[in-house]
Design an enzyme around this catalytic site. Sequence first.
Site, mmCIF file in Angstrom:
data_model
loop_
_atom_site.group_PDB
_atom_site.id
_atom_site.type_symbol
_atom_site.label_atom_id
_atom_site.label_comp_id
_atom_site.label_asym_id
_atom_site.label_seq_id
_atom_site.Cartn_x
_atom_site.Cartn_y
_atom_site.Cartn_z
ATOM 1 N N THR A 35 0.781 -1.522 -0.038
ATOM 2 C CA THR A 35 0.194 -0.152 0.095
ATOM 3 C C THR A 35 0.800 1.360 -0.464
ATOM 4 O OG1 THR A 35 -1.754 -0.931 1.179
ATOM 5 C CG2 THR A 35 -1.937 1.283 1.602
ATOM 6 N N ARG A 100 -7.437 -2.858 -2.488
ATOM 7 C CA ARG A 100 -8.506 -2.598 -1.169
ATOM 8 C C ARG A 100 -9.288 -1.754 -1.554
ATOM 9 N NH1 ARG A 100 -6.876 2.338 1.479
ATOM 10 N NH2 ARG A 100 -5.092 2.079 2.490
ATOM 11 N N THR A 144 -16.274 -7.018 1.869
ATOM 12 C CA THR A 144 -17.714 -5.213 2.264
ATOM 13 C C THR A 144 -18.395 -5.385 1.828
ATOM 14 O OG1 THR A 144 -17.477 -4.133 0.369
ATOM 15 C CG2 THR A 144 -16.113 -5.484 -1.060
ATOM 16 N N SER A 179 -17.467 -3.276 -8.846
ATOM 17 C CA SER A 179 -16.047 -2.282 -9.323
ATOM 18 C C SER A 179 -15.299 -3.866 -9.359
ATOM 19 C CB SER A 179 -15.692 -2.098 -8.412
ATOM 20 O OG SER A 179 -14.888 -2.766 -7.238
ATOM 21 N N TYR A 181 -12.695 -5.205 -8.350
ATOM 22 C CA TYR A 181 -12.346 -4.940 -6.441
ATOM 23 C C TYR A 181 -13.421 -5.006 -5.762
ATOM 24 C CZ TYR A 181 -12.719 -3.554 -1.898
ATOM 25 O OH TYR A 181 -13.356 -3.879 -0.554
ATOM 26 N N HIS A 182 -14.644 -5.450 -6.457
ATOM 27 C CA HIS A 182 -15.511 -4.834 -5.310
ATOM 28 C C HIS A 182 -15.677 -7.180 -5.947
ATOM 29 C CE1 HIS A 182 -16.726 -1.082 -4.168
ATOM 30 N NE2 HIS A 182 -16.559 -1.508 -3.431
ATOM 31 N N LYS A 185 -14.025 -9.434 -3.831
ATOM 32 C CA LYS A 185 -14.624 -9.761 -2.450
ATOM 33 C C LYS A 185 -15.196 -11.186 -2.149
ATOM 34 C CE LYS A 185 -11.761 -6.974 0.004
ATOM 35 N NZ LYS A 185 -11.083 -7.230 1.270
ATOM 36 N N ASN A 239 -13.612 10.882 4.449
ATOM 37 C CA ASN A 239 -12.341 11.140 4.173
ATOM 38 C C ASN A 239 -11.817 12.230 3.037
ATOM 39 O OD1 ASN A 239 -12.074 9.617 6.029
ATOM 40 N ND2 ASN A 239 -10.466 8.126 5.580
ATOM 41 N N TYR A 254 -20.436 12.665 -6.568
ATOM 42 C CA TYR A 254 -20.415 12.237 -7.586
ATOM 43 C C TYR A 254 -22.307 12.090 -8.001
ATOM 44 C CZ TYR A 254 -15.693 10.394 -7.248
ATOM 45 O OH TYR A 254 -14.064 10.798 -7.323
ATOM 46 N N ARG A 325 -18.273 6.873 -12.128
ATOM 47 C CA ARG A 325 -18.795 5.099 -11.588
ATOM 48 C C ARG A 325 -19.771 4.728 -12.745
ATOM 49 N NH1 ARG A 325 -16.646 3.470 -5.475
ATOM 50 N NH2 ARG A 325 -15.179 5.690 -5.825
ATOM 51 N N GLU A 327 -23.091 3.471 -11.491
ATOM 52 C CA GLU A 327 -23.727 2.914 -10.057
ATOM 53 C C GLU A 327 -24.710 3.878 -9.692
ATOM 54 O OE1 GLU A 327 -21.063 4.890 -7.249
ATOM 55 O OE2 GLU A 327 -20.965 6.191 -7.235
HETATM 56 N N1 USQ Z 1 -18.294 8.786 -4.480
HETATM 57 C C1 USQ Z 1 -18.093 10.591 -4.457
HETATM 58 N N2 USQ Z 1 -17.064 11.357 -4.239
HETATM 59 C C2 USQ Z 1 -15.757 11.210 -3.839
HETATM 60 C C3 USQ Z 1 -15.137 9.923 -3.962
HETATM 61 C C4 USQ Z 1 -16.880 9.188 -3.763
HETATM 62 O O1 USQ Z 1 -19.222 11.028 -4.382
HETATM 63 O O2 USQ Z 1 -14.931 11.978 -4.398
HETATM 64 C C5 USQ Z 1 -18.792 8.252 -3.888
HETATM 65 C C6 USQ Z 1 -18.835 6.681 -4.434
HETATM 66 O O3 USQ Z 1 -19.307 7.034 -5.925
HETATM 67 C C7 USQ Z 1 -19.965 6.079 -4.302
HETATM 68 C C8 USQ Z 1 -19.434 6.849 -2.647
HETATM 69 O O4 USQ Z 1 -19.035 7.897 -2.399
HETATM 70 O O5 USQ Z 1 -20.906 5.780 -4.448
HETATM 71 C C9 USQ Z 1 -18.180 5.238 -2.238
HETATM 72 O O6 USQ Z 1 -17.405 5.875 -2.317
HETATM 73 P P1 USQ Z 1 -16.188 5.297 -2.278
HETATM 74 O O7 USQ Z 1 -13.913 5.778 -2.580
HETATM 75 O O8 USQ Z 1 -16.118 6.047 -0.082
HETATM 76 O O9 USQ Z 1 -15.429 3.486 -1.755
HETATM 77 P P2 USQ Z 1 -15.386 2.368 -2.207
HETATM 78 O O10 USQ Z 1 -15.154 2.231 -3.928
HETATM 79 O O11 USQ Z 1 -17.438 2.022 -2.423
HETATM 80 O O12 USQ Z 1 -14.618 1.625 -1.302
HETATM 81 C C10 USQ Z 1 -14.320 2.058 -0.591
HETATM 82 C C11 USQ Z 1 -13.030 1.099 0.231
HETATM 83 C C12 USQ Z 1 -12.981 -0.491 -0.292
HETATM 84 C C13 USQ Z 1 -14.837 -0.848 0.328
HETATM 85 C C14 USQ Z 1 -15.559 -0.242 0.090
HETATM 86 C C15 USQ Z 1 -16.382 -0.082 0.938
HETATM 87 O O13 USQ Z 1 -11.932 1.828 -0.402
HETATM 88 O O14 USQ Z 1 -12.522 -1.631 0.575
HETATM 89 O O15 USQ Z 1 -14.881 -2.345 0.730
HETATM 90 O O16 USQ Z 1 -15.849 1.374 0.381
HETATM 91 S S1 USQ Z 1 -18.585 -0.445 -0.029
HETATM 92 O O17 USQ Z 1 -18.514 0.894 -0.229
HETATM 93 O O18 USQ Z 1 -19.513 -0.006 1.388
HETATM 94 O O19 USQ Z 1 -18.511 -1.402 -0.720
#
Ligand code: USQ
Length: 422
Positions: A35, A100, A144, A179, A181-182, A185, A239, A254, A325, A327
């Site tokens: 990482t 991740r 996840t 994705s 990645y997902h 998992k 974050n 987004y 994305r 989605e």
């Molecule tokens: N998103 C925004 N703006 C941004 C970044 C993200 O609107 O600047 C949106 C994305 O489009 C998505 C959501 O926020 O709809 C979550 O995106 P994310 O980048 O916070 O999280 P994700 O890519 O889904 O992955 C993260 C971790 C991953 C974990 C997952 C849990 O990187 O390791 O498995 O969160 S979950 O989202 O429940 O699948």
Amino acid sequence: MKVLITGIDGYSGWPLALHLLNRGHDVVGLDNFVTRKRVREVGSWSATPILPFPRRQAAVHEILRKTIGFHKGDLSDYEFTRGVLAREKPDAIVHLAEQRSAPYSMIDVHHAVATQVENLTGTLHLLYAMKEAAPDAHLVKMGTMGEYGTPDVDIPEGFFEVEFRGRKATLPFPRSAGSWYHWSKVFDSGDVYFASRIWGLRTTDVMQGVIYGTRTPDLTDDRLLTRFDFDETWGTALNRFIAQSVLGLPITPYGKGGQSRGFLALEDSMQSLRLAVEHPAEPGQYRVFNQFDQAYSVNQLAETTAKVAEEFGLHPTIEHPPDPRVEAEQHYYHPIHEHLPALGYRPMRSLEDGIRQIFGDLIRFRKRLVAKRHVVQPTVEWRRPDSRPLLAAREPSARAADPGPVPEATPPPADASEPRPA
Ligand code: USQ
């Protein structure tokens, strides 16, 4: 208990090690430090300064008077993996050593393949090594919430009862990941479930939501800080929103911003993983925990971030770049999460308090954010380029080529890192 943490150098792995040590467990870890390398490759770094691993171990020794055992190596090496399990004979294994990042897996074919090969190989090696060298250990595997996608019905914890043509059965709930990645998992989950069935392994598959936070109560000294990623590839939604606010960049939910996910503070993730470890699955049992605190849309998070930012003299704007994305941008989202509360899980702090604490830390390390300001805004497009123009071409204002001056922020209030009273 003796707990082996794979990926102990990571965002979750490191605070989990400290949390388990402070609870009286023995902790040993392994990591290949990939990482750190991959975050450097995208031109970024951790907003919080983190020590090299040997110095982390030394700090733990000095501050907590405890020792963390460590094996440097890679789960893609089966002999290494089996050797660590044979030598350590852990009671529990928390498996966090996977690629991740969803955006990383979507960069191109090589990143997609690396993600799936690494994640599936590592997990399979670990399962075989458990069978050969630690068959009674309990595996807590990081999955996840994204495995389920966003179906138009409630999401159960792993399994649900179906009735089809007059017969009933309890089956794994359908997965519909978003994705490469997902999907890795999802495939892992199938492998862990199968290994439990054929070899009688004890396993807990953790469907974790998006984590946020800079700290936990165990990070009592700057030398114990965990990493905090904020770039497009390695940072996650909330974050990133707070980092954007500190940098004077627009917050970027987004598209329509109605994307809802389960979110969880870093310290609550540690609490949840510890509860899973301290309440092991039975031999042959495959359990699924939906691990998050509350579901929020990214719009809600953006608005809450902007509101808390005002307390620090910051006035971020909210922009909606087209969603890079593929989605749903507005959807029903109601996952069930009852297993962890049944084991005693209680959230430690409110969302606003958590955001306040992150602002406090990021303002303190503002210079490190400023130095990497150009890697924050989104550029990777997930669709076929011929199906939609690239974000970079359409939305120059959403990118950070020249985002203007970085605002001054007022220092965090004295109580910014105090946990919410019980
Ligand atoms: N998103 C925004 N703006 C941004 C970044 C993200 O609107 O600047 C949106 C994305 O489009 C998505 C959501 O926020 O709809 C979550 O995106 P994310 O980048 O916070 O999280 P994700 O890519 O889904 O992955 C993260 C971790 C991953 C974990 C997952 C849990 O990187 O390791 O498995 O969160 S979950 O989202 O429940 O699948």
